[in-house]
Design an enzyme around this catalytic site. Structure first.
Site, short mmCIF file in Angstrom:
data_model
loop_
_atom_site.label_atom_id
_atom_site.label_comp_id
_atom_site.label_asym_id
_atom_site.label_seq_id
_atom_site.Cartn_x
_atom_site.Cartn_y
_atom_site.Cartn_z
N LYS A 231 1.00 -1.12 -0.05
CA LYS A 231 -0.01 0.21 0.15
C LYS A 231 0.76 1.22 -0.28
CE LYS A 231 -4.30 -1.45 2.33
NZ LYS A 231 -4.69 -1.94 3.65
N ARG A 232 1.99 1.13 0.68
CA ARG A 232 2.81 2.30 0.65
C ARG A 232 3.48 2.75 -0.54
NH1 ARG A 232 6.57 0.82 3.59
NH2 ARG A 232 5.69 -1.13 4.32
#
Ligand code: GLU
Length: 462
Positions: A231-232
């Protein structure tokens, strides 16, 4: 393995069982491309094998669930065209059933109470404030995973694991195993990240006298650096792909190829054909590269297949969103209707329409620095071409051919070829050195005054 010959790590199933699969998302974040791929593979298997697709929302983690995340799951499944035959059901509604299953394991001596300090307690009556651990027997569990083959896990590695928390909630493994058993799920098709929890789910199911599902763990999705999508680091939410203008059909087609491929090698094809080709046993275990360039290529192909009307409908939300660079009152749908067919070939995403038409709606074009530097500052005879063009356009007939001839003549007078002589004019008027056809749209949708002002502004900066 075909639906006619199922294999399982426990009791063999009857060949007559038609597959029952489930998508079981935890609504703890926006739908991730990996979850969408899981949903799609379950659905493809159900639809290709005449099975049943169940949607189960695993919402037992109350601290992290948010209702809008569940709504987003429904919305994005619908967007991708993934329907379900049963559900949605909510795992949180099964709390009593989960408690009952844990009580059964306690009564059968397959589990025991423990307190927060990890001390075993006498008695089998559950009460809040007590956790329950599964009494893992000695030995090993072998999972015959459809994708990964045999996966053997020594029980010594598992230890006595918690199945009920002291706050009165079931753990993931307990709820997951009980629900799969109660829903008579035959195949658990899910992400490889869950593989490590599978032996525990199998032990719990078997201790409850249930037949665990056949497992198929889908390969990890990795980025260009072959790292697990995160996600990052990576763009992983379906929402962001939809916002950028990926068509649902292109997205679904692409997701189907993440870990699977049709035997005939034809990758871009309608979903009905993918269903016809899909075989769970053809899923491979190598990590699947989530290749955005390939996804964009697919999307371009699907965009080109749209007819004029469909294209406008698909483009509309991108042209009227809050993120457009022009003042909304200057937007003209008729101009887009004229421009869209001219740029359809080039579009990879629907929001790629914006730089193709923004110059027609902006007061002043947004000048791209690289284009400016290359075509205007360093362009051969650019000031002379701009001057001559300004002089001619001031009173020539306002039609594309005359304007075009004027620009080319200005270039030729300074030994510059046609495509190069157009460049400073294009950058001055549109802001960029690449874009749609220049002369017709410019004459059709801008006024002579507007064009002259842009040319003069550019000239004044040299
Ligand atoms: N709820 C789990 C998750 O979202 C999936 C459970 C399963 O598919 O077995 O990660």
């Amino acid at each position: 393995m075909s639906p006619a010959e199922p294999s399982t790590s426990a009791e063999p199933r009857s060949p007559a069982d038609s597959p029952r699969v489930r998508f079981a998302p935890s609504p703890t974040g926006y739908l991730h491309v990996g979850s969408a791929r899981t949903a799609l593979f379950n659905w493809l298997y159900a639809r290709s094998a005449g099975g049943t697709m169940v949607l189960r929302i695993e919402d037992t983690d109350e601290s992290r669930n948010r209702p809008e995340l569940t709504d987003a799951i429904f919305e994005y499944l619908e967007w991708l065209g993934i329907d379900y035959d049963e559900g949605p059901s909510y795992q949180s509604d099964q709390r009593e059933r989960h408690r009952e299953a844990v009580q059964q394991l306690l009564d059968d001596g397959r589990a025991y109470l423990c307190d927060a300090d990890d001390n075993e307690l006498a008695g089998t009556e559950m009460a809040d404030g007590r956790a329950v651990r599964f009494r893992t027997p000695e030995g090993a569990t072998v999972i015959d995973d459809v994708v990964r083959g045999e996966v053997a896990v020594d029980h010594a590695q598992l230890g006595d694991f918690v199945i009920w928390r002291s706050d009165g909630s079931p753990t993931f493994v307990l709820a997951n195993a009980v629900d799969d058993a109660d829903m008579a799920i035959t195949h658990a098709i899910r992400g490889e990240d869950l593989l490590s929890s599978t032996p525990r789910a199998v032990l719990v199911a078997e201790a409850l006298g249930a037949t665990p599902p056949i497992y198929a763990h889908l390969p990890l999705l990795v980025n260009e650096q072959r790292k697990k999508l995160s996600k990052r680091r990576d763009d992983v939410s379906l929402e962001s792909y939809r916002k950028r203008g990926f068509l649902a059909e292109a997205m679904a087609n692409y997701l189907a190829l993440l870990g699977w491929g049709p035997r005939d090698g034809v990758e871009i094809r309608p979903m009905a054909e993918i269903i016809g080709q899909f075989r769970l046993e053809d899923v491979n275990k190598a990590p699947a590269f989530f290749d955005i360039a390939k996804l964009e290529h697919f999307n371009g192909v699907y965009i080109r297949e749209l007819d004029a009307e469909e294209l406008l409908v698909a483009l509309e939300p991108h042209l009227t969103s809050e993120d457009v660079p022009w003042p909304p009152e200057r937007y003209r749908p008729d101009v887009v209707a004229a421009m869209a067919p001219l740029v359809q070939e080039k579009l990879r995403t629907l929001d790629g329409i914006i730089p193709q038409v923004d110059w027609l709606f902006l007061e002043e074009p947004t000048i791209d620095e690289q284009s400016w530097d290359k075509a205007v500052v360093r362009g051969k005879a650019a000031p002379e071409i701009l001057d001559a063009t300004i002089a001619t356009l001031a009173d020539c007939p306002w039609d594309p051919d005359t304007v075009k001839d004027a620009v080319f003549a200005a270039g030729e007078a300074h030994g510059v070829n046609r495509s190069k002589s157009q460049a400073p004019v294009r950058v001055a008027v549109t802001g960029r050195s690449v874009g749609p056809p220049l002369f017709e749209p410019m004459v059709d949708h801008l006024t002579r005054e507007e064009v002259l002002r842009r040319l003069q502004t550019a000239r004044s900066h040299l």
